[in-house]
Design an enzyme around this catalytic site. Structure first.
Site, PDB file in Angstrom:
ATOM      1  N   ASP A  72       0.662  -0.839  -0.223  1.00 38.70           N
ATOM      2  CA  ASP A  72       0.266   0.028   0.076  1.00 38.70           C
ATOM      3  C   ASP A  72       0.784   1.174   0.280  1.00 38.70           C
ATOM      4  O   ASP A  72       1.803   0.978   0.909  1.00 38.70           O
ATOM      5  CB  ASP A  72      -0.983   0.710   1.145  1.00 38.70           C
ATOM      6  CG  ASP A  72      -1.894   1.022   0.935  1.00 38.70           C
ATOM      7  OD1 ASP A  72      -3.307   0.679   0.401  1.00 38.70           O
ATOM      8  OD2 ASP A  72      -2.164   2.014   1.689  1.00 38.70           O
TER       9      ASP A  72
HETATM   10  N1  LIG Z   1       2.825   3.653 -13.203  1.00 43.72           N
HETATM   11  C1  LIG Z   1       3.216   3.828 -11.966  1.00 43.72           C
HETATM   12  N2  LIG Z   1       1.948   3.837 -10.627  1.00 43.72           N
HETATM   13  C2  LIG Z   1       2.393   4.072  -9.674  1.00 43.72           C
HETATM   14  C3  LIG Z   1       3.079   5.368  -9.575  1.00 43.72           C
HETATM   15  N3  LIG Z   1       3.279   6.207  -8.178  1.00 43.72           N
HETATM   16  C4  LIG Z   1       1.560   4.853  -7.637  1.00 43.72           C
HETATM   17  N4  LIG Z   1       1.804   4.135  -8.477  1.00 43.72           N
HETATM   18  C5  LIG Z   1       0.488   3.180  -8.347  1.00 43.72           C
HETATM   19  C6  LIG Z   1       0.684   2.133  -7.453  1.00 43.72           C
HETATM   20  C7  LIG Z   1      -0.144   2.014  -6.867  1.00 43.72           C
HETATM   21  O1  LIG Z   1      -1.357   0.862  -7.888  1.00 43.72           O
HETATM   22  C8  LIG Z   1      -0.895   2.769  -6.887  1.00 43.72           C
HETATM   23  C9  LIG Z   1      -1.430   2.733  -5.354  1.00 43.72           C
HETATM   24  O2  LIG Z   1      -2.276   3.391  -4.361  1.00 43.72           O
HETATM   25  P1  LIG Z   1      -2.538   1.715  -3.743  1.00 43.72           P
HETATM   26  O3  LIG Z   1      -1.166   1.294  -2.784  1.00 43.72           O
HETATM   27  O4  LIG Z   1      -3.860   1.860  -3.194  1.00 43.72           O
HETATM   28  O5  LIG Z   1      -2.827   0.619  -4.455  1.00 43.72           O
HETATM   29  P2  LIG Z   1      -3.553   0.116  -5.524  1.00 43.72           P
HETATM   30  O6  LIG Z   1      -5.623   0.619  -4.830  1.00 43.72           O
HETATM   31  O7  LIG Z   1      -3.735   0.814  -6.539  1.00 43.72           O
HETATM   32  O8  LIG Z   1      -4.018  -1.668  -5.573  1.00 43.72           O
HETATM   33  P3  LIG Z   1      -4.011  -2.774  -4.503  1.00 43.72           P
HETATM   34  O9  LIG Z   1      -4.193  -2.002  -3.241  1.00 43.72           O
HETATM   35  O10 LIG Z   1      -2.797  -3.661  -4.552  1.00 43.72           O
HETATM   36  O11 LIG Z   1      -5.126  -3.968  -5.386  1.00 43.72           O
HETATM   37  O12 LIG Z   1      -0.053   3.395  -7.279  1.00 43.72           O
HETATM   38  C10 LIG Z   1       3.827   5.942 -10.529  1.00 43.72           C
HETATM   39  O13 LIG Z   1       4.646   6.788 -10.364  1.00 43.72           O
HETATM   40  N5  LIG Z   1       4.215   4.857 -11.782  1.00 43.72           N
END
Ligand SMILES: Nc1nc2c(ncn2[C@H]2C[C@H](O)[C@@H](COP(=O)(O)OP(=O)(O)OP(=O)(O)O)O2)c(=O)[nH]1
Length: 195
Positions: A72
């Site tokens: 996260d």
């Molecule tokens: N490609 C890319 N992604 C990024 C960057 N900074 C942050 N992210 C993405 C990674 C994660 O998917 C998201 C951070 O949000 P979270 O940690 O809540 O994860 P998310 O909800 O997307 O997926 P998950 O909770 O792991 O199912 O943003 C960046 O610079 N480039």
């Protein structure tokens, strides 16, 4: 030893795949906002929230004999927590708040085995955004398109988001979503990868 990534994040999936790590991705199926509400009410820090959510994701998947990886990321602007923008207007507001300042990305990763947490880490990166006026922000959002909604900071560092910054300190892979180097080391120790 099998690895399960408890994530729907395209970025996290790409990071592991590109690093040559064998894994299966399974949605952790947790309600992040509901989980963090009591933590926020109790005054938890962005780091504590990131760790709690990563733990919940790693423990949400029942993978007998497998390692489960949860991650996260929380954006911390002087202790205030930002989440992914809901739409372009939200992204514009968020970037206007970050412009001209240094914010931190707190990235938590947790490994669980048979329902027990066996390893966890939180890394911090500091990102200094250039002073930006409304026109510059709108031009950035025109160039970024939907990708401005995919991350907590409304930017993809490997994309046009890099144009927002004047300085970055910290691990590139952590900024994207996973601190790959310490993760690779523990995966080698645990037999997911050859040493
Ligand atoms: N490609 C890319 N992604 C990024 C960057 N900074 C942050 N992210 C993405 C990674 C994660 O998917 C998201 C951070 O949000 P979270 O940690 O809540 O994860 P998310 O909800 O997307 O997926 P998950 O909770 O792991 O199912 O943003 C960046 O610079 N480039």
């Amino acid at each position: 030893m099998k690895l399960i990534l408890a994530s729907t994040s395209a970025t996290r999936i790409a990071l592991l795949r590109n690093a040559g790590i064998p894994f299966d991705a399974v949605s952790p199926g947790i309600d992040e906002r509901a989980l963090e509400a009591p933590l926020l009410a109790a005054g938890a820090s962005p780091t504590e929230i990131a760790l709690a959510l990563a733990r919940a994701k790693a423990l949400a998947i029942d993978g007998p004999g497998a390692l489960v990886l949860g991650g996260d990321q929380v954006l911390d602007l002087d202790g205030e927590r930002f989440v992914k923008p809901a739409d372009r207007a939200d992204a514009a507001r968020q970037i206007a708040r970050l412009a001209g300042k240094t914010h931190r990305l707190r990235t938590a990763v947790v490994l669980a085995a048979d329902g027990e947490i066996i390893w966890e880490l939180v890394t911090t990166a500091s990102l200094t955004m250039r002073p930006l006026d409304e026109g510059q922000i709108e031009r950035y959002l025109d160039a970024a398109g939907d990708s401005a909604l995919w991350s907590v900071g409304a930017y993809l560092l490997e994309g046009v988001g890099i144009q927002l910054f004047s300085a970055i300190e910290g691990d590139y892979f952590s900024i994207l979503g996973l601190p790959l180097l310490p993760l690779l080391e523990i995966l080698r120790q645990r037999g997911v990868l050859p040493s």
